[in-house]
Motif scaffolding. Structure first.
Motif, short mmCIF file in Angstrom:
data_model
loop_
_atom_site.label_atom_id
_atom_site.label_comp_id
_atom_site.label_asym_id
_atom_site.label_seq_id
_atom_site.Cartn_x
_atom_site.Cartn_y
_atom_site.Cartn_z
N SER A 147 -8.04 -28.35 -63.57
CA SER A 147 -7.39 -27.94 -64.83
C SER A 147 -8.28 -26.95 -65.58
N THR A 148 -9.57 -26.93 -65.24
CA THR A 148 -10.50 -25.94 -65.79
C THR A 148 -11.35 -25.37 -64.66
N ILE A 149 -11.80 -24.13 -64.83
CA ILE A 149 -12.70 -23.52 -63.85
C ILE A 149 -13.88 -22.92 -64.60
N THR A 150 -14.99 -22.72 -63.88
CA THR A 150 -16.16 -22.06 -64.45
C THR A 150 -16.14 -20.60 -64.03
N PHE A 151 -16.12 -19.74 -65.03
CA PHE A 151 -16.08 -18.30 -64.83
C PHE A 151 -17.46 -17.74 -65.14
N LEU A 152 -18.08 -17.07 -64.17
CA LEU A 152 -19.43 -16.53 -64.33
C LEU A 152 -19.36 -15.08 -64.80
N GLN A 153 -20.10 -14.78 -65.88
CA GLN A 153 -20.12 -13.44 -66.45
C GLN A 153 -21.51 -12.84 -66.31
N HIS A 154 -21.58 -11.59 -65.93
CA HIS A 154 -22.86 -10.90 -65.78
C HIS A 154 -23.45 -10.59 -67.14
N GLY A 155 -24.72 -10.97 -67.33
CA GLY A 155 -25.41 -10.63 -68.57
C GLY A 155 -25.73 -11.83 -69.44
N SER A 156 -26.52 -11.58 -70.46
CA SER A 156 -26.96 -12.60 -71.40
C SER A 156 -26.17 -12.52 -72.70
N ASP A 157 -25.99 -13.69 -73.32
CA ASP A 157 -25.31 -13.69 -74.62
C ASP A 157 -26.18 -13.05 -75.71
N LYS A 158 -27.46 -12.83 -75.40
CA LYS A 158 -28.37 -12.15 -76.34
C LYS A 158 -28.30 -10.63 -76.21
N ASP A 159 -27.70 -10.16 -75.12
CA ASP A 159 -27.58 -8.72 -74.85
C ASP A 159 -26.25 -8.23 -75.44
N LEU A 160 -26.31 -7.45 -76.51
CA LEU A 160 -25.08 -7.02 -77.20
C LEU A 160 -24.14 -6.23 -76.31
N LYS A 161 -24.71 -5.35 -75.47
CA LYS A 161 -23.87 -4.54 -74.59
C LYS A 161 -23.12 -5.40 -73.58
N ALA A 162 -23.81 -6.38 -72.99
CA ALA A 162 -23.18 -7.27 -72.01
C ALA A 162 -22.19 -8.21 -72.67
N SER A 163 -22.62 -8.86 -73.77
CA SER A 163 -21.78 -9.87 -74.41
C SER A 163 -20.52 -9.29 -75.03
N LYS A 164 -20.54 -8.01 -75.31
CA LYS A 164 -19.34 -7.34 -75.85
C LYS A 164 -18.18 -7.39 -74.85
N LYS A 165 -18.53 -7.51 -73.55
CA LYS A 165 -17.51 -7.55 -72.50
C LYS A 165 -17.11 -8.97 -72.11
N PHE A 166 -17.76 -9.98 -72.71
CA PHE A 166 -17.47 -11.36 -72.38
C PHE A 166 -16.09 -11.76 -72.88
N VAL A 167 -15.50 -12.76 -72.21
CA VAL A 167 -14.25 -13.33 -72.70
C VAL A 167 -14.54 -14.11 -73.98
N GLU A 168 -13.56 -14.22 -74.86
CA GLU A 168 -13.76 -14.84 -76.17
C GLU A 168 -13.08 -16.20 -76.26
N LYS A 169 -13.81 -17.16 -76.82
CA LYS A 169 -13.29 -18.52 -77.00
C LYS A 169 -11.96 -18.49 -77.76
N GLY A 170 -10.99 -19.25 -77.23
CA GLY A 170 -9.68 -19.35 -77.86
C GLY A 170 -8.70 -18.27 -77.46
N LYS A 171 -9.16 -17.27 -76.71
CA LYS A 171 -8.30 -16.14 -76.32
C LYS A 171 -7.66 -16.39 -74.96
N GLU A 172 -6.46 -15.84 -74.79
CA GLU A 172 -5.75 -15.94 -73.51
C GLU A 172 -6.19 -14.80 -72.60
N VAL A 173 -6.35 -15.12 -71.32
CA VAL A 173 -6.80 -14.13 -70.34
C VAL A 173 -6.05 -14.29 -69.02
N ILE A 174 -6.04 -13.21 -68.26
CA ILE A 174 -5.66 -13.26 -66.85
C ILE A 174 -6.90 -12.82 -66.10
N LEU A 175 -7.36 -13.67 -65.16
CA LEU A 175 -8.58 -13.39 -64.41
C LEU A 175 -8.28 -13.27 -62.93
#
Length: 199
Positions: free
Chosen positions: A105-133
């Motif tokens: 019912s849930t999966i772990t999605f791995l994202q490249h980069g650190s949450d401390k890196d503004l350039k990388a984290s800008k491309k991360f998926v956002e909590k509460g948002k709908e996505v197609i992966l």
């Protein structure tokens, strides 16, 4: 004496032309490689999505539940320097499996980069948002996005948008700056995945 000087000058000019040409070619190749590596996504040489999707294992539509803590992942390449890289996991609630199989019912999605890196984290998926992966499964059971941004599509108001530069995935309608119709997009990617060309 004058003849020797003319030959020396001609020889020096010839050598400088050869060295200059070789240096120019080397610099040009260096610039091309730098430009190609400035972004993580890989430019595809595929002509169709069916060829492009050869390594796609799962396509889901869901909601981002949470973001985990950034960790270091070994690259698998043995070098003297540290070759590990930052990964930030996100938990995705699977609302609909569009392609592939998962009983989770849930999966772990791995994202490249650190949450401390503004350039990388800008491309991360956002909590509460709908996505197609569009995803590729790892041996641990977690998932990477297929070809970085190409596999991450945000859903809002019946449209999908992405940072993807793929002409195969983007809308043929260049005027569609607000995104593609979600139903047309799903139909396109599911058809391609079901007919993918294995490599």
């Amino acid at each position: 004496m004058k003849k020797k000087r003319v030959i020396s000058v001609a020889l020096a000019l010839s050598i400088s032309l050869v060295v200059g040409s070789v240096a120019g070619i080397a610099w040009s190749r260096f610039e091309q490689q730098s430009a190609a590596h400035s972004d993580l996504s890989i430019n595809s040489s595929s002509d169709t999505l069916e060829e492009e999707f050869w390594n796609v294992d799962l396509i889901v539509q869901g909601i981002v539940i949470s973001e985990g803590e950034t960790f270091k992942k070994a690259s698998g390449i043995t070098t003297k320097a540290d070759s590990s890289f930052d990964v930030t996991p996100a938990t995705i609630q699977v609302n609909k499996v569009l392609y592939g199989n998962t009983d989770e019912s849930t999966i772990t999605f791995l994202q490249h980069g650190s949450d401390k890196d503004l350039k990388a984290s800008k491309k991360f998926v956002e909590k509460g948002k709908e996505v197609i992966l569009i995803l590729t499964k790892t041996s641990s059971g977690a998932y990477w996005s297929y070809n970085f941004e190409d596999g991450i599509w945000k859903v809002a108001n019946g449209k999908v948008t992405s940072d993807s530069a793929s002409e195969l995935l983007q809308s043929a309608d260049k005027a569609a700056t607000q995104g593609q119709d979600i139903n047309s997009f799903i139909k396109k990617i599911v058809k391609a995945a079901n007919n993918k060309v294995e490599k």
